[in-house]
Enzyme design. Structure first.
Site, short mmCIF file in Angstrom:
data_model
loop_
_atom_site.label_atom_id
_atom_site.label_comp_id
_atom_site.label_asym_id
_atom_site.label_seq_id
_atom_site.Cartn_x
_atom_site.Cartn_y
_atom_site.Cartn_z
N CYS A 70 0.84 -1.20 0.00
CA CYS A 70 0.00 0.00 0.00
C CYS A 70 0.88 1.26 0.00
CB CYS A 70 -0.97 -0.04 1.17
SG CYS A 70 -2.41 1.04 0.97
N HIS A 119 -3.51 -5.73 1.31
CA HIS A 119 -3.12 -6.04 2.69
C HIS A 119 -3.44 -7.49 3.01
CE1 HIS A 119 -2.14 -1.98 4.13
NE2 HIS A 119 -3.15 -1.54 3.40
#
Length: 462
Positions: A323, A408
């Site tokens: 991310c 994630h």
């Protein structure tokens, strides 16, 4: 059954872990249980099946209850973006108007959401296990309280007040906190809990009798120090240094690093050593470096340069960004209004621009080697470029031995974790992660049952 509420004399007293263990113990006894925390402050977040964002602690507590996580379990989540600014998540979504309000002016807007979420949970479950935040003795914040005694009074909760005895002064913490409460609040406290105890518990008897005489409230539980392998709520406590002969992975813990708990899965594999990098130390000899998520990628990137780490990261054999870490590994990133722009580390031919809308969803995609992986997305950034595809749907890229993903929890996929560790030269067989989490929750519940604390909490109904 009246709600059970765990409050602490201090932050980090162990409320989250004890709540998870209590949830699993009650479920194992046959109760239908749900967790609740009105307001959480953490950059460790999880995504619910309907795309809402909640604190990672309530995700774990939902798992302890053998439930899918829901935004009702954590209706307000505060995610720090700088020392003086935080993003406010309400019912799983960013609330820009509340985010702009000063802290003490938020209660009027947020309290109705707390009431509604709690009411829905109470209507569906036998018992709600509620976690407080910080301490109810923070008298400067009482006027704006929506998470501690305000909740307890609203639902007539049975409060267990927890002190971390490992810090010392636990009985003073308990007595002082109790004295800071109003008479109606004191009446809700049904037990004192001593957490993280090491030693001979019989030595506590005189102090237990003393605090009973002072308050009329008995010590309901003495919980031993218990090394666990469950994700932490909002901080990564892992400490390690380079170990010769192991697969050494540097994890850069820059300011506003987020969701570091998703790396705990790597800690459990034999021969894998994760080393937190919290300042400009040497990365020489590491097999890989991980750049985790960040709530403020530009600030985290600036810190890498300040610490001299930006020049070292390209020299590490394998680089992995998640991310915000992915964005930092690219060629450039820019704020939504272009007021801030910066050159990335240039290890992936990608550019990122921040977007107004936030993507929050559970996702399953295929990897470049045709294996499905499941995880979750939490990001404002839009990334594009000419790097090779690593994950479908523009969720992951690679360039040589540099990989960046928006997904994630990718390492909780056992097949993917096996593949990546083998790229580093690790030789072993990964152990099923989800099964280990469930077993660890049962171990925690069994430990709490053995102390007698769960019995005491259940008997206090009435």
């Amino acid at each position: 059954m009246r709600p059970i509420m765990l409050q602490g004399c201090t932050s980090d007293a162990g409320k989250s872990l004890l709540a998870a263990g209590l949830c699993r113990a009650l479920v194992n006894r046959g109760f239908q249980v749900a967790p609740f925390k009105a307001q959480n402050m953490s950059n460790f977040a999880a995504i619910t099946p309907d795309g809402g964002e909640i604190g990672r602690a309530q995700w774990l507590q939902a798992k302890a209850c053998r439930l899918a996580p829901h935004t009702d379990m954590n209706p307000v989540l505060i995610k720090p973006e700088s020392d003086m600014r935080s993003q406010v998540i309400v019912n799983g979504e960013v609330d820009h108007e509340v985010t702009k309000l000063p802290w003490m002016q938020r209660k009027q807007r947020l309290w109705p959401h707390v009431e509604s979420a709690l009411a829905r949970l109470q209507s569906k479950y036998d018992v709600v296990v509620i976690e407080g935040a910080g301490s109810p003795a923070e008298v400067n914040l009482r006027a704006g309280d929506i998470v501690n005694m305000a909740v307890a009074l609203h639902c007539n909760a049975r409060v267990q007040l927890i002190a971390d005895i490992h810090r010392g002064g636990a009985y003073a913490h308990l007595l002082g906190t109790w004295h800071c409460l109003s008479a109606s609040e004191q009446n809700l406290v049904q037990g004192f809990v001593l957490n993280m105890f090491r030693g001979d518990a019989s030595l506590l008897a005189p102090a237990d009798e003393w605090i009973l005489q002072q308050t009329g409230i008995a010590v309901s539980g003495c919980i031993p120090y218990w090394p666990h392998r469950l994700p932490d709520e909002d901080s990564w406590r892992h400490q390690s240094s380079f170990i010769q002969g192991q697969t050494n992975i540097a994890v850069v813990v820059y300011p506003y690093a987020s969701n570091l708990d998703e790396l705990d899965v790597l800690l459990q594999e034999e021969g894998v050593n994760l080393v937190p990098i919290r300042h400009g130390q040497s990365l020489v000899g590491f097999d890989a470096v991980i750049l985790p998520g960040s709530k403020n990628s530009l600030a985290s990137l600036a810190w890498l340069h300040e610490q001299g780490l930006a020049a070292q990261i390209p020299k590490v054999a394998h680089r992995f960004g998640i991310c915000g870490g992915l964005q930092i590994l690219g060629e450039s990133l820019a704020a939504e209004d272009n007021s801030q722009q910066a050159q990335g580390l240039g290890l992936l031919p990608l550019t990122t621009s921040m977007q107004a809308n936030k993507v929050t969803q559970l996702t399953t995609v295929k990897t470049e080697f045709d294996v499905s992986v499941t995880g979750y997305e939490i990001h404002h950034g839009k990334t594009s470029g000419k790097a090779e595809k690593h994950l479908d749907d523009e969720l992951g890229w690679r360039q040589g031995q540099t990989i960046g993903v928006y997904l994630h929890d990718i390492f909780t996929n056992d097949d993917y974790r096996q593949w990546w560790l083998e790229q580093l030269g690790w030789r072993g067989q990964v152990r099923p992660w989800q099964q280990r989490i469930d077993q660890e929750l049962d171990r925690l519940a069994d430990m709490l049952e053995r102390t007698g604390w769960v019995d005491n909490v259940v008997k206090q109904e009435g």
